[in-house]
Design an enzyme around this catalytic site. Sequence first.
Site, mmCIF file in Angstrom:
data_model
loop_
_atom_site.group_PDB
_atom_site.id
_atom_site.type_symbol
_atom_site.label_atom_id
_atom_site.label_comp_id
_atom_site.label_asym_id
_atom_site.label_seq_id
_atom_site.Cartn_x
_atom_site.Cartn_y
_atom_site.Cartn_z
ATOM 1 N N LYS A 139 23.325 -8.480 -4.762
ATOM 2 C CA LYS A 139 24.423 -9.223 -5.112
ATOM 3 C C LYS A 139 25.651 -8.549 -4.428
ATOM 4 O O LYS A 139 26.749 -8.934 -4.579
ATOM 5 C CB LYS A 139 24.734 -8.645 -6.463
ATOM 6 C CG LYS A 139 23.605 -8.914 -7.522
ATOM 7 C CD LYS A 139 24.016 -8.451 -8.933
ATOM 8 C CE LYS A 139 22.708 -8.527 -9.726
ATOM 9 N NZ LYS A 139 22.949 -7.485 -11.012
ATOM 10 N N ARG A 161 0.663 -1.181 0.096
ATOM 11 C CA ARG A 161 -0.089 0.058 0.010
ATOM 12 C C ARG A 161 0.841 1.359 -0.077
ATOM 13 O O ARG A 161 0.795 2.061 -0.591
ATOM 14 C CB ARG A 161 -1.136 0.012 1.220
ATOM 15 C CG ARG A 161 -0.277 0.141 2.558
ATOM 16 C CD ARG A 161 -1.575 0.222 3.634
ATOM 17 N NE ARG A 161 -2.037 -1.186 3.412
ATOM 18 C CZ ARG A 161 -3.443 -1.334 3.606
ATOM 19 N NH1 ARG A 161 -3.912 -0.510 4.012
ATOM 20 N NH2 ARG A 161 -4.016 -2.633 3.565
ATOM 21 N N THR A 162 2.011 1.580 0.849
ATOM 22 C CA THR A 162 2.800 2.549 0.683
ATOM 23 C C THR A 162 3.332 2.816 -0.494
ATOM 24 O O THR A 162 3.328 3.894 -0.917
ATOM 25 C CB THR A 162 3.907 2.459 2.076
ATOM 26 O OG1 THR A 162 3.276 2.084 3.227
ATOM 27 C CG2 THR A 162 4.495 3.830 1.872
ATOM 28 N N ARG A 222 12.082 2.759 1.521
ATOM 29 C CA ARG A 222 11.527 1.955 2.703
ATOM 30 C C ARG A 222 12.692 0.681 2.920
ATOM 31 O O ARG A 222 13.244 0.279 1.947
ATOM 32 C CB ARG A 222 10.151 0.974 2.276
ATOM 33 C CG ARG A 222 9.877 -0.168 2.747
ATOM 34 C CD ARG A 222 9.322 0.020 3.974
ATOM 35 N NE ARG A 222 8.150 0.694 4.280
ATOM 36 C CZ ARG A 222 6.878 0.163 4.260
ATOM 37 N NH1 ARG A 222 6.787 -1.138 4.184
ATOM 38 N NH2 ARG A 222 5.929 0.725 4.444
#
Lengths: 312, 193
Positions: free
Chosen positions: A86, A58-59, A108
């Site tokens: 990596k 949702r964010t 995030r």
Amino acid sequence: MLSVKNLIDTNSLTADDITQILDTAKSFDPIVNNRVIKKVPALRGRTIVNLFLEPSTRTKSSFELAEKRLSADSLSMGGSTSSVVKGESLADTIQTIDAMNVDMFVCRARLAGTPQRISENTDAVVINAGDGKHQHPTQAILDLYTIREEFGHLDGLKVAIVGDLAHSRVCGSLTPALKTMGAEVVLVGPPTFQVDDPSWFGCPQTADFDSVIEDVDVVYMLRVQLERMEGAAIPSRREYNRLYGLDERREQMMKPGAVVCHPGPMNRGMEINTEVADSARSRILKQVNAGVLTRMAEMYLLLGGENNGISA
Amino acid sequence: MAQQPKATIMDKASMGRALTRIAHEIIERNEGSTDIALVGIIRRGEVLACLLANEIEAIDKVRPKLGTLDISFYRDDVTRTIAPVLHATNIPFDINGANIVLVDDVLYTGRTVRAALDALMDYGRPRCVQLAVMVDRGHRELPIRADYVGKNVPSSHEEDVRVYIEPDDDRTTVEIWDVAQEQGATKEAGGVQ
């Protein structure tokens, strides 16, 4: 203009900053909710990178939609598809993206402090879209918007924040933001979930939900992070629901006009029961709508500072 | 020391006469006022559109539809100035097929009108758009002209042409100010163009 360059936490925002964001968000409301063409050219030509190193639905979609509605060019990168897996260091990743001359990072991350680290490695503006147990400032702002729409003001309101207080970045952002705007906050949660510092932002803390529910204007239910149940912080789902869940009995104890908020995603039957989540008191879907408006306002105000060479 | 305008070029009476004349011109050009909608550009344009609607109603006994347009998010200089104070657009009628008269206080470079046209088109497809301004001060940077003009005022880049209207302001005038005098003073006063 805001007093900050980046949006990392809500503690750095003044009441003026918050009011400016909420007012600007309000002026986006008719554009997003009443028009056929739901976008404006305000950030045309600006490039925004959404760096989501932790899963989010949702964010992330809220930010992507806000960017489209402002006509910005955006690029979304996830943890599993980026070079971080990596073995590239975060600083190298940021400097690599930064070399492509972007204007804003929306980040995030699982690790608290990541957005701060990013801001130290780039000249671009950084918005924290949730970092570990630290903060989730854009969630707090959308909550304030939803609450202000409901009551017309924030000062003097009483808000109960209920649930996993110690591990919640939503609580970590919302509490200082509410205090800055003059609201009263009472924290409710089981002793294992309470914050260590009893004087944290001067908020009273209790394990007795029933003792505060009749007194508050807003009941803000935090999501129980079920992954934490394995650590036996909570004995059982049923017990948590009985002691700290918002059920019909507690909903009926609330003041007339009092409302229920939840940042989502909900665990129905645990911290909130279906009858309450879908009741007339619930503002949960309003919060989702406010998310796009307030994120538009934050990006517009943070990128509206200096000449970027655009002219019509 | 109180700041003084360089010259006052219109007073309340001459602005009133200009509005009456523009109202007649709008009715004549559109063969009546039934199909017209006035849209004022926030903020001085909004006030002028309202006054113009009163004039048109007095002449033709029909009050034209009235709307306001906020162009903050359409400006091409948002990133060069501080983020503007925001007002809401309010267009309480269907813009598709309407005859729109855009109303603003001062026509200068044409960039405000360009932004207003873009904003308007995002609400629908008007049949036509005309432009009414209180003052045309020249120095256009875009191919835009006004259909109705209160007064043509030759001006230099070193000057500001400001429109003040009661009751928002303490007087109803059009004034020329020296930009040099303006330095250090607040930028908010008047409809600075």
